[in-house]
Design a protein around this motif. Structure first.
Motif, short mmCIF file in Angstrom:
data_model
loop_
_atom_site.label_atom_id
_atom_site.label_comp_id
_atom_site.label_asym_id
_atom_site.label_seq_id
_atom_site.Cartn_x
_atom_site.Cartn_y
_atom_site.Cartn_z
N ALA A 68 0.81 -1.21 0.00
CA ALA A 68 0.00 0.00 0.00
C ALA A 68 0.85 1.26 0.00
CB ALA A 68 -0.94 -0.01 1.20
N TRP A 69 2.06 1.20 0.55
CA TRP A 69 2.88 2.40 0.65
C TRP A 69 3.67 2.71 -0.62
CZ3 TRP A 69 7.69 0.66 -0.33
CH2 TRP A 69 8.03 -0.64 0.10
N LYS A 71 4.72 3.94 -4.22
CA LYS A 71 4.27 5.08 -5.02
C LYS A 71 3.70 4.66 -6.37
CE LYS A 71 7.52 8.37 -2.93
NZ LYS A 71 8.63 9.32 -3.18
N ASP A 95 3.68 -7.03 5.79
CA ASP A 95 2.28 -6.77 6.15
C ASP A 95 1.37 -7.87 5.61
OD1 ASP A 95 2.94 -4.50 7.54
OD2 ASP A 95 2.44 -3.12 5.91
N ARG A 142 -4.44 -2.38 -3.04
CA ARG A 142 -4.17 -0.98 -2.72
C ARG A 142 -5.07 -0.09 -3.56
NH1 ARG A 142 -0.42 0.67 -6.92
NH2 ARG A 142 0.38 2.41 -5.71
#
Length: 234
Positions: A68-69, A71, A95, A142
């Motif tokens: 999800a983090w 870019k 995660d 995401r």
């Protein structure tokens, strides 16, 4: 490490998983990191007692986990495989591992390089019985910048120094002895463990990281096609 595999076409996938909800189409079956292909998971609410919710769901995702983090999706060029020994610590995978976001990556066959002749010979590996392989993986979802939900997945790998087939593949590391090469293979699941893998809690995940029997696989030299010209590290 596996960077190239054949995803089953929809008809074969439907035949192998008749109870699964399967989307209409995806990219060509020749899969490389960053390509979009199918993976199987438990759908939301599958354990709520609603008969309308299938036990299995096929989603389309990026081959290469995109947390999800991230870019953008370029990270997938480096996250198509996850080492089971370190997956719990690596930022890109930890995660999904902690949340036990288990999935199965269906593959008609995988390709690995055989370097015994001194050059890379693409080798096609599939099940001896002709069934698609079910490879243990992790998935992530995401929200993209335009508001879409995007899926991605990775294949889990384990040490294969003792496997009769996979110990012969990949370029030998001259810095290591013949008995400590850390040759790798994907975690191919026996069909009878598919449900158990999808439902396993994180503390049981490593129980499934086992070498698939060599006598249930067939390996043969096979050209890998034009996509092999891509600059992808294996």
């Amino acid at each position: 490490m596996c960077s190239h595999y054949e995803a089953p076409l929809r008809k074969l996938l439907q035949s192998a998983y008749p109870s699964a909800a399967i989307p209409d189409a995806w990219d060509a079956p020749d899969m490389w990191p960053g390509y979009i292909g199918p993976f199987l998971r438990r759908p939301p609410g599958h354990d709520a007692g609603d008969e309308a919710v299938p036990a299995l769901q096929v989603d389309l995702g990026n081959f290469g986990l995109v947390p999800a983090w991230a870019k953008d999706e370029t990270l997938s060029r480096r996250t198509y495989n996850a080492r089971s020994e370190t997956v719990a610590q690596k930022p890109a995978f930890r995660d999904a591992w902690r949340r036990a976001q288990h999935c199965i990556v269906p593959a008609v066959a995988i390709y690995e390089p055989d370097w015994r002749s001194g050059r890379s010979v693409p080798t096609r590996i599939g099940r001896a019985d002709g069934e698609p392989m079910g490879i243990a993986g992790l998935y992530e979802q995401r929200r993209t910048a335009d508001g879409r939900t995007a899926f991605s997945f990775t294949m889990l790998t384990l040490n294969a120094d003792a496997h009769p087939i996979f110990r012969e593949l990949h370029r030998p590391d001259p810095r290591l002895g013949p008995d400590a090469q850390d040759k790798r293979m994907v975690a191919i699941l026996p069909r009878g463990l598919y449900d158990a893998w999808l439902d396993a809690p994180v503390e049981k995940s490593m129980d499934f990281m086992r070498m698939f029997p060599a006598d249930r696989l067939v390996a043969e030299a096979r050209p890998a096609g034009p996509a092999a010209q891509l600059n992808i590290s294996v």
